[in-house]
Design an enzyme around this catalytic site. Structure first.
Site, mmCIF file in Angstrom:
data_model
loop_
_atom_site.group_PDB
_atom_site.id
_atom_site.type_symbol
_atom_site.label_atom_id
_atom_site.label_comp_id
_atom_site.label_asym_id
_atom_site.label_seq_id
_atom_site.Cartn_x
_atom_site.Cartn_y
_atom_site.Cartn_z
ATOM 1 N N SER A 62 62.665 112.783 63.552
ATOM 2 C CA SER A 62 63.639 113.874 63.502
ATOM 3 C C SER A 62 63.825 114.312 62.038
ATOM 4 O O SER A 62 62.841 114.671 61.384
ATOM 5 C CB SER A 62 64.928 113.403 64.152
ATOM 6 N N ASP A 115 60.920 118.438 73.891
ATOM 7 C CA ASP A 115 61.914 118.190 72.843
ATOM 8 C C ASP A 115 62.869 119.377 72.772
ATOM 9 O O ASP A 115 62.453 120.501 72.467
ATOM 10 C CB ASP A 115 61.194 117.994 71.502
ATOM 11 N N HIS A 127 63.021 114.303 72.684
ATOM 12 C CA HIS A 127 63.118 114.156 71.229
ATOM 13 C C HIS A 127 63.115 112.704 70.758
ATOM 14 O O HIS A 127 62.473 112.350 69.786
ATOM 15 C CB HIS A 127 64.392 114.846 70.758
#
Lengths: 467, 443
Positions: free
Chosen positions: B253, B345, B380
């Site tokens: 991330s 995601d 994600h």
């Protein structure tokens, strides 16, 4: 719990030679390619396992086709060092895999994936035996790989005491935990109705089959085999019957009678988490004798099956409930001693030395029986006892009840697998220090331990768990 | 503990037994679950249960039918339904969800890596979906799954202004190392680093974006500037047990933004390889890290919401800009790069970013350094296996001190496959580039 291996890690630091120089980290400098290389990668999977589970040990990123030593080290709960080592050669890919490669020598040789565990021997101290006292914590074994083939220095002939390895460079090391208790197994101290023991319960509501677990005349209360059995789904009661300060009478005699064992069996059978009628007995040495006696001569209790390891069918000594006795004093004429002065006990259990009224009433056997014996048992005449038991059962048509297993080259102390064994160890300090000769050669004894455990678990499973 | 119902069963037939092999292992290791001594062709439910550190219960279950010998082997038999179906040896772990009645928006994260996750697996008669009651189970087994192998050493780091936790494998070393960075949720997450050390890498779990490192969240605060990450990298490089030329960056991330920015533009940070999970190269390149974060905040109007009002942030960085000042110039990266992308995601535009990065590298002629693993149906939060997947969870906005529910995306089975596969590939990638590329002759 982690303090043990932290200490080991620090000891690695203390003895490792700093063979690799670091390049200085100058900011902005052109990257220097002639820098240090990384150490080989040593893996042991699973790194936490039950004592009876084999594990995979491998090393990668070694220089190809070079000699290496793999070493194991363990500190007992008394702080004594046990060690084993073995010589290997990396292959063309720079790997060593213990389940694939042959050991070229050392504490063991040949294809022995678990050799580093069963060939551990005490370093520098005589008469030790490795027995786990606190079963809720694991043994931690440090497994390391060293460059070259290094050896322990000359050990005294006739004894497996290593003097410690010369330090080859330690290239990599991992820690492996060996557990006697699976997660979820509960340990409960038993001090009721005069019993002295420890109960181990598998996880879950049950109900479970159960095992009464007994050791030999060394006395005290050993829990580790019972903990392991519970880890395999049996409610297990490790029962003390002599040499324990919470039992009545002098420490070096058996002061409990048949009532004691009846009480123990009854407690197990009636335990709310035990399947009624599915209780077996497992005993080693004198514990094996007691197991047989329960099966043959105690009409009030009916084990569903019995396993006797290295156990006699009778003793040339008086063991009735009404009399205490000092069997060492009474029967010295039946002992022999080897050149080192280690006592050989087997005479007292030789059937020809045992008065007939001291022998068990074999013909009264009512349940399946598995008898395990070692051909080099110097403590108990187990083979001769099985021969006689087999004959007597055959005479009354009960051969079908008996399974006999014997192991060439094995000694008296047939314990759970992948654990170290010794040919001689301290038996008694009263009235004076006495070392007992158990017998057995390391490699065949380890084969016996592995097979005997599998056979025992299978036998208990078959008779206690299935219909 | 006097289970009267089980006593009624005591006389009847055999005692079922469930075993888990190995009963103790690392969280990313597979286990084998076997149930024996059932009746032949018996319908049973296997139910797993664990309690998180926040005291929430997580559970999973699968429906099985025993074979002719009364045996069920989860590694070989098919689940006919439950929280997972099909041939899924690890389904009882990865398909876990919060138990019915739990607080909403939970995420399973182990904070204390010194202790294992303890999971109980029960066997019940019949195919059940709820009403599991341990007292009526046929059998039970317990397994411990650890994040740290024995011998791994954990040290809290507070050095040169850097905050984090260092994990060092057992043994003398020297080891390759990984600078391990999580995302904009901030704080200090240790379990991935603990696992990396369990696989032979010194790993520094770096704390940033927490209240400790942000202070007053000022750009002038050196703790959130680029120097912070450079100092962290130096700490690893200079560690006495680290082979200083073999240090990698791993980010998830926002950690990806840090990793890519540093790998390309920092003269101090020269990693041997970089792993980027669920991230993007889109960032204003002249800014410090906290400046980058602030820049993202300017696009907050692009936030979308799904039918449950969960927050979708993936559009904040879209469309991928063409202005070179707005994205890291991947044409200048000099080391192997592994990108892990979840195609579902909902938090970052990882897939679009990966495509753009590939184009840049193709143009620049360094495409051979890139490996992209793109997983359909993955969201994600691509974490180490076999962590339970959540499609959304509570998220605390640090500066506003406001709680929202963020949509991460992913469908559980496909996401769990992505976690398992990507972790193996990440470990192999790190091993290949950190352990292999050197002369292995000892001196």
């Amino acid at each position: 719990m982690y303090g043990v291996w932290e200490g080991l890690s620090q000891s690695i630091h203390a003895c490792t030679l700093p063979r690799f120089k670091k390049t200085s980290g100058i900011m902005g400098a052109v990257r220097n390619k002639s820098a240090q290389s990384t150490a080989p990668l040593l893996t042991a999977t699973p790194s936490r396992a039950l004592v009876d589970q084999p594990i995979e040990i491998g090393i990668q990123h070694l220089p190809p086709d070079k000699p290496f030593t793999v070493r194991s080290r363990l500190h007992s709960e008394d702080g004594e060092l046990w060690e084993a080592f073995s010589h290997y050669r990396s292959d063309q890919k720079g790997t060593v895999i213990l389940s694939r490669d042959q050991s070229l020598g050392g504490s063991y040789s040949g294809l022995e994936p678990m050799g580093l565990f069963w060939s551990l021997q005490p370093v520098g101290v005589e008469g030790l035996r490795l027995r786990k006292k606190y079963v809720e914590t694991p043994f931690t074994v440090e497994v390391s790989v060293l460059s070259d083939h290094v050896r322990s220095s000359d050990s005294p002939v006739g004894c497996h005491v290593g003097q410690g390895l010369e330090e080859g460079a330690v290239l990599a090391a991992v820690n492996v935990e060996r557990w006697y208790m699976a997660p979820g197994v509960r340990r409960v101290e038993v001090r009721e109705q005069g019993l002295v023991g420890t109960l181990f319960l598998p996880a879950g509501p049950g109900p479970f089959p159960a095992v009464l677990d007994m050791w030999g005349m060394g006395g005290g209360l050993s829990e580790y085999r019972a903990a392991l059995l519970a880890s395999h789904g049996f409610v297990t009661l490790a029962l003390a019957y002599c040499g324990h300060e919470e039992l009545p009478g002098p420490l070096h005699t058996v002061n409990v009678g048949e009532q004691y064992f009846e009480t123990a069996m009854g407690q197990l059978d009636r335990h709310p988490q035990v399947c009624t009628g599915r209780v077996g007995v497992l005993g080693l040495c004198f514990g094996g004798y007691l197991a047989l006696r329960i099966a043959m001569e105690m009409p009030n209790i009916s084990p569903r099956c019995v396993v006797g390891i290295s156990g006699p069918g009778g003793l040339g000594i008086n063991m009735t409930r009404d009399q205490t006795n000092d069997f060492l004093k009474e029967n010295q004429k039946l002992f022999r001693f080897d050149e080192q002065g280690n006592v050989i006990f087997r005479g007292i259990t030789m059937p020809s030395n045992v008065p007939p009224n001291y022998k068990l009433k074999v013909e009264s056997l009512r349940c399946p029986l598995q008898l395990i014996a070692a051909e080099d048992d110097q403590c108990c005449a187990a083979i001769e006892c099985i021969d006689e038991i087999e004959e007597r059962l055959g005479a009354v048509g009960k051969s079908g009840l008996l399974t006999r297993i014997q192991y060439p080259g094995a000694g008296h102390l047939i314990e759970p697998p992948y654990t170290p064994s010794v040919r001689v160890s301290l038996f008694h300090t009263y009235p004076k220090k006495l070392m007992a000769l158990w017998g057995g050669e390391l490699q065949p004894h380890s084969v016996a331990q592995e097979d005997a455990w599998n056979r025992t678990l299978g036998f208990l499973d078959h008779h206690l768990r299935t219909d | 503990m006097h289970a009267m119902s089980t006593m009624a069963m005591a006389g009847k037939g055999s005692c079922p037994l469930i075993t888990i092999q190995p009963s103790r292992g690392l969280i990313d290791e597979k286990f084998q679950i076997t149930v024996k001594n059932l009746l032949p062709g018996q319908a049973v439910t296997l139910h797993s249960l664990t309690q998180s550190e926040d005291s929430d219960f997580w559970e999973a279950f699968g429906h099985y039918v025993s074979d002719g010998k009364g045996t069920v082997k989860v590694a070989e038999d098919v689940s006919l339904g439950g929280s997972y179906d099909g041939l899924e040896p690890m389904g009882l772990l990865w398909s876990m969800k919060p138990a019915p009645g739990s607080r909403p928006g939970l995420r399973f994260r182990k904070k204390d890596v010194n202790t294992p996750l303890v999971m109980r697996i029960y066997v019940y008669k019949g195919h059940m979906r709820d009403g599991f009651n341990a007292e009526s189970a046929l059998a039970c087994a317990v397994t411990e799954r650890s994040y740290m192998a024995p011998g791994v050493r954990r040290t809290e780091i507070s050095q040169d202004g850097v905050l984090g936790t260092l994990f060092v494998p057992p043994g003398p070393g020297p080891f390759p190392a990984v600078l391990d960075m999580w995302g904009g949720g901030g704080g200090l997450v240790e379990y991935r680093s603990a696992l990396l050390a369990s696989h032979g890498f010194v790993s520094l779990a770096l704390e940033y974006f927490s209240s400790r490192t942000m202070g007053n969240a000022s750009e002038k605060n050196p703790l959130t500037g680029n120097e912070y990450f450079e100092a962290a990298f130096i700490i690893l490089k200079e560690h006495p047990q680290v082979a200083s030329e073999w240090v990698a960056l791993l980010g998830l991330s926002f950690g990806t933004s840090v990793a890519l920015g540093m790998a390309v533009y920092s003269s101090v940070i020269q990693p041997s390889c970089v792993v980027c999970i669920s991230g993007s190269h889109v960032q204003p390149v002249k800014e410090s890290i906290s400046g980058v974060f602030a820049e993202f905040g300017k696009n907050v109007h692009k936030t979308r919401y799904d039918e449950n009002n969960y927050v979708i942030w993936r559009d904040l960085l879209l469309p991928i800009p063409t202005d070179p000042n707005k994205k890291v110039d991947l044409g200048r990266i000099k080391c192997p790069l592994l990108l892990i992308v979840g195609e579902d995601d909902q938090n970052w535009p990882a897939a679009e970013s990966a495509e753009d990065m590939e184009r840049m590298m193709e143009t620049a002629g360094n495409r051979h350094l890139l490996t992209t693993l793109s997983y359909p149906g993955a969201g994600h939060l691509i974490e180490p296996p076999y962590s339970p997947h959540v499609r959304f969870s509570n998220f605390m906005l640090l500066q506003e001190k406001k709680k929202v529910v963020v949509l991460w995306g992913g469908e559980t089975k496909l996401h769990s496959y992505a976690q398992e596969d990507s972790w193996q590939k990440i470990l192999a990638f790190l091993e290949q580039h950190l352990y292999h590329n050197h002369d292995t002759t000892p001196q």
